[in-house]
Design an enzyme around this catalytic site. Structure first.
Site, PDB file in Angstrom:
ATOM      1  N   VAL A  16       0.839  -1.198   0.000  1.00 43.65           N
ATOM      2  CA  VAL A  16       0.000   0.000   0.000  1.00 43.65           C
ATOM      3  C   VAL A  16       0.879   1.255   0.000  1.00 43.65           C
ATOM      4  CG1 VAL A  16      -1.670   1.295   1.406  1.00 43.65           C
ATOM      5  CG2 VAL A  16      -1.952  -1.158   1.075  1.00 43.65           C
ATOM      6  N   GLU A 149      -7.796   2.170   2.001  1.00 42.71           N
ATOM      7  CA  GLU A 149      -7.299   1.883   0.660  1.00 42.71           C
ATOM      8  C   GLU A 149      -8.078   0.707   0.075  1.00 42.71           C
ATOM      9  OE1 GLU A 149      -4.920   3.568  -1.246  1.00 42.71           O
ATOM     10  OE2 GLU A 149      -6.054   2.231  -2.539  1.00 42.71           O
ATOM     11  N   PHE A 150      -8.432   0.816  -1.204  1.00 42.36           N
ATOM     12  CA  PHE A 150      -9.207  -0.259  -1.834  1.00 42.36           C
ATOM     13  C   PHE A 150      -8.476  -0.898  -3.001  1.00 42.36           C
ATOM     14  CE2 PHE A 150     -12.183   2.701   0.138  1.00 42.36           C
ATOM     15  CZ  PHE A 150     -12.904   1.832   0.955  1.00 42.36           C
ATOM     16  N   ARG A 152      -6.273  -3.249  -5.454  1.00 41.19           N
ATOM     17  CA  ARG A 152      -6.089  -4.699  -5.587  1.00 41.19           C
ATOM     18  C   ARG A 152      -4.684  -4.979  -6.065  1.00 41.19           C
ATOM     19  NH1 ARG A 152     -10.682  -5.167  -9.880  1.00 41.19           N
ATOM     20  NH2 ARG A 152      -9.793  -3.114 -10.166  1.00 41.19           N
ATOM     21  N   LYS A 202     -14.359   0.037   4.901  1.00 36.14           N
ATOM     22  CA  LYS A 202     -13.299  -0.837   4.380  1.00 36.14           C
ATOM     23  C   LYS A 202     -13.563  -2.307   4.710  1.00 36.14           C
ATOM     24  CE  LYS A 202      -9.462  -2.511   3.021  1.00 36.14           C
ATOM     25  NZ  LYS A 202      -9.010  -2.578   1.654  1.00 36.14           N
ATOM     26  N   ASN A 206     -14.770  -5.481   2.040  1.00 34.50           N
ATOM     27  CA  ASN A 206     -14.049  -6.745   1.838  1.00 34.50           C
ATOM     28  C   ASN A 206     -14.894  -7.938   2.281  1.00 34.50           C
ATOM     29  OD1 ASN A 206     -11.868  -5.632   0.625  1.00 34.50           O
ATOM     30  ND2 ASN A 206     -10.416  -5.990   2.288  1.00 34.50           N
ATOM     31  N   LEU A 248     -18.037 -12.689  -9.139  1.00 29.99           N
ATOM     32  CA  LEU A 248     -18.887 -13.869  -9.243  1.00 29.99           C
ATOM     33  C   LEU A 248     -18.149 -14.971  -9.996  1.00 29.99           C
ATOM     34  CD1 LEU A 248     -22.485 -12.511 -10.006  1.00 29.99           C
ATOM     35  CD2 LEU A 248     -21.599 -13.416  -7.856  1.00 29.99           C
ATOM     36  N   CYS A 258      -5.606  -9.902   2.250  1.00 27.29           N
ATOM     37  CA  CYS A 258      -6.680  -9.000   2.688  1.00 27.29           C
ATOM     38  C   CYS A 258      -7.960  -9.711   3.092  1.00 27.29           C
ATOM     39  CB  CYS A 258      -6.969  -8.002   1.586  1.00 27.29           C
ATOM     40  SG  CYS A 258      -5.481  -7.146   1.067  1.00 27.29           S
ATOM     41  N   LYS A 318      -3.318 -15.042  -6.686  1.00 22.09           N
ATOM     42  CA  LYS A 318      -4.010 -14.659  -7.920  1.00 22.09           C
ATOM     43  C   LYS A 318      -2.940 -14.254  -8.924  1.00 22.09           C
ATOM     44  CE  LYS A 318      -4.834  -9.777  -7.090  1.00 22.09           C
ATOM     45  NZ  LYS A 318      -5.820  -8.715  -7.088  1.00 22.09           N
TER      46      LYS A 318
END
Ligand code: UGA
Length: 428
Positions: A16, A149-150, A152, A202, A206, A248, A258, A318
């Site tokens: 971050v 903070e969002f 990815r 936040k 999540n 989805l 996270c 990921k």
């Protein structure tokens, strides 16, 4: 442009912190980055980027003259009034967030009324109040802003540049105004609110996204019983604007630094305040089971796994990251080894980290080498190089013919054209 924008400090140069620093430097701010890790500061000063994030190295390089790295807080305090706190808040054994790094930052602050702590680290609701109390006890009249903070991993810079919203929680003072002004050029919708509500946004976001994933994973499992194709089902659901298509994608469970940590922190927080957050328990349990369902799929096709050779394609939690935290591959590899299987694996980026975390797993160095002699392979992380794999060549390398697509990312027809058996998640 740089002359009008105020210098800021970033405390903590992890994921971050570095992305925040790069993003603001790109907007024209002078950014003073402070980290307690001298070796890391040395590497960053030399232009080395310690994490893998697409585009980050380039921005850090192109904005080099506006970025400064140091172990000393003093320089930053002298030049910047907004101090973005970007330190780690890992889970403790009890599932609560470990806020010791945040408290270290508080302890290192001077008795100043011209500085503000701007909290970017993910912290449980109530942390702002606790930090303000600690500051007051230490006679430090700093202002406090929650600015969650969002971003990815893997698309962090894009997320910084084009946020869906900016959330600023403050006490209606100069510091909140200054943070709003910093983000103003991004043109994102602003949610200006109180500190605890900002903190809650936040964790709740999540938790909701994790719920969506566990939900579609359960739908996928039901699809396997009924013969429906979950991809068609998700498409049909996602077109309903009240549902939306994002998050989805069924698979073998969510991981990362996270979601698992934040839902556990929210569950604990609720529990500590006397509320039993039943839904989150189910979300966590479904995710744990989802990681293990692949083993049943392998057993269904191969029978007893003792002595069977299974290849894991992808290990990171990921694609486009080297992050192995809470990766599904860790659980899967451990389960397979426990069943007596021989496990070989390949990941284009995370392999160095993975080697240390996966004793007993072979890493022959490429996808094809890992597939050599395999009875089955499992796509664990949907890196582009696996989705583009030539399945004819893969089939020649393998001894068996089973391909388990743990992310529904492969083209079943291409896999079958190679003479292999395709098995996805929630697909007929
Ligand atoms: C997540 C959030 O998406 C960010 O908004 C947030 O800022 C971040 O956590 C954080 O709190 O710091 P991140 O963990 O980087 O970001 O990754 P995501 O892209 O959200 O994916 C998380 C996990 O969910 C991955 O393991 C991914 O494979 C899985 N996932 C995601 C699914 O299984 N299905 C989906 O449809 C989407």
């Amino acid at each position: 442009m740089s002359t009008e924008r105020e210098p800021i400090a970033v405390i903590g140069t992890g994921y971050v912190g570095l992305v925040t620093a790069a993003g603001f430097a790109e907007l024209g701010n002078e950014v003073l980055c402070v980290d307690v890790d001298a070796a890391k500061v040395e590497r960053l000063t030399a232009g080395e980027v310690p994490i893998y994030e697409p585009g980050l190295a380039e921005v850090l390089e192109s904005c080099r003259e506006r970025l400064h790295f140091s172990t000393q807080l003093a320089d930053a305090l002298e030049r910047a009034r907004l101090l973005f706190v970007c330190v780690g808040t890992p889970p403790t054994h009890s599932g609560d967030a470990d806020l010791s790094a945040v408290h270290d930052v508080v302890a290192s602050m001077p008795a100043s009324d011209t500085h503000a702590l701007v909290m970017k680290s993910t912290v449980p609701p109530g942390t702002g109040t606790a930090v303000k109390r600690a500051l007051a006890q230490q006679g430090k009249p700093l202002a406090y802003v929650s600015c969650p903070e969002f971003l990815r991993e893997g698309s962090a810079l894009k997320d910084f540049r084009h946020p869906d919203r900016v959330v600023v929680g403050d006490e209606g003072d100069w510091a909140g105004d200054a943070v709003v002004a910093l983000y103003e050029p991004l043109g994102a919708p602003l949610v200006r609110t109180d500190v605890v509500s900002a903190e809650m946004v936040k964790l709740a976001t999540n938790a909701f996204l994790s719920t969506k994933i566990s939900f579609i994973n359960e739908i996928a499992n039901v699809c396997e019983e009924t013969g429906a194709d979950v991809l068609e089902v998700a498409r049909g659901m996602g077109l309903d604007s009240r549902v939306g298509p994002a998050f989805l994608r069924p698979g073998i469970g969510f991981g990362g630094s996270c979601f698992p940590k934040d839902i556990s922190a929210l569950k604990q927080l609720a529990g500590n305040s006397g509320y039993h957050f039943q839904l989150l328990n189910a979300v966590i349990e479904v995710n744990d089971l989802q990681k293990r369902r692949v083993v049943s799929k392998l057993v269904k096709h191969l029978g007893d796994l003792v002595g069977k050779r299974v290849t894991l394609l992808g290990l990171a939690f990921k694609p486009d990251t080297d992050d192995m935290r809470e990766a599904s591959s860790l659980v899967l590899a451990a389960r397979l080894l426990a069943e007596g299987a021989h496990v070989s694996a390949y990941d284009p980026v995370a392999e160095a980290h993975a080697r240390e975390l996966m004793p007993g797993v072979d890493f022959p160095g490429s996808a094809l080498a890992a597939l050599e002699g395999a009875d089955a392979c499992v796509l664990v992380t949907e890196w582009a190089q696996f989705t583009e794999l030539d399945w004819q060549t893969a089939a020649q390398a393998m001894r068996g013919e089973l391909v388990v697509d743990g992310r529904n990312a492969l083209d079943p027809a291409a896999v079958r054209a190679g003479g292999l058996t395709y098995e996805g998640i929630g697909r007929p």
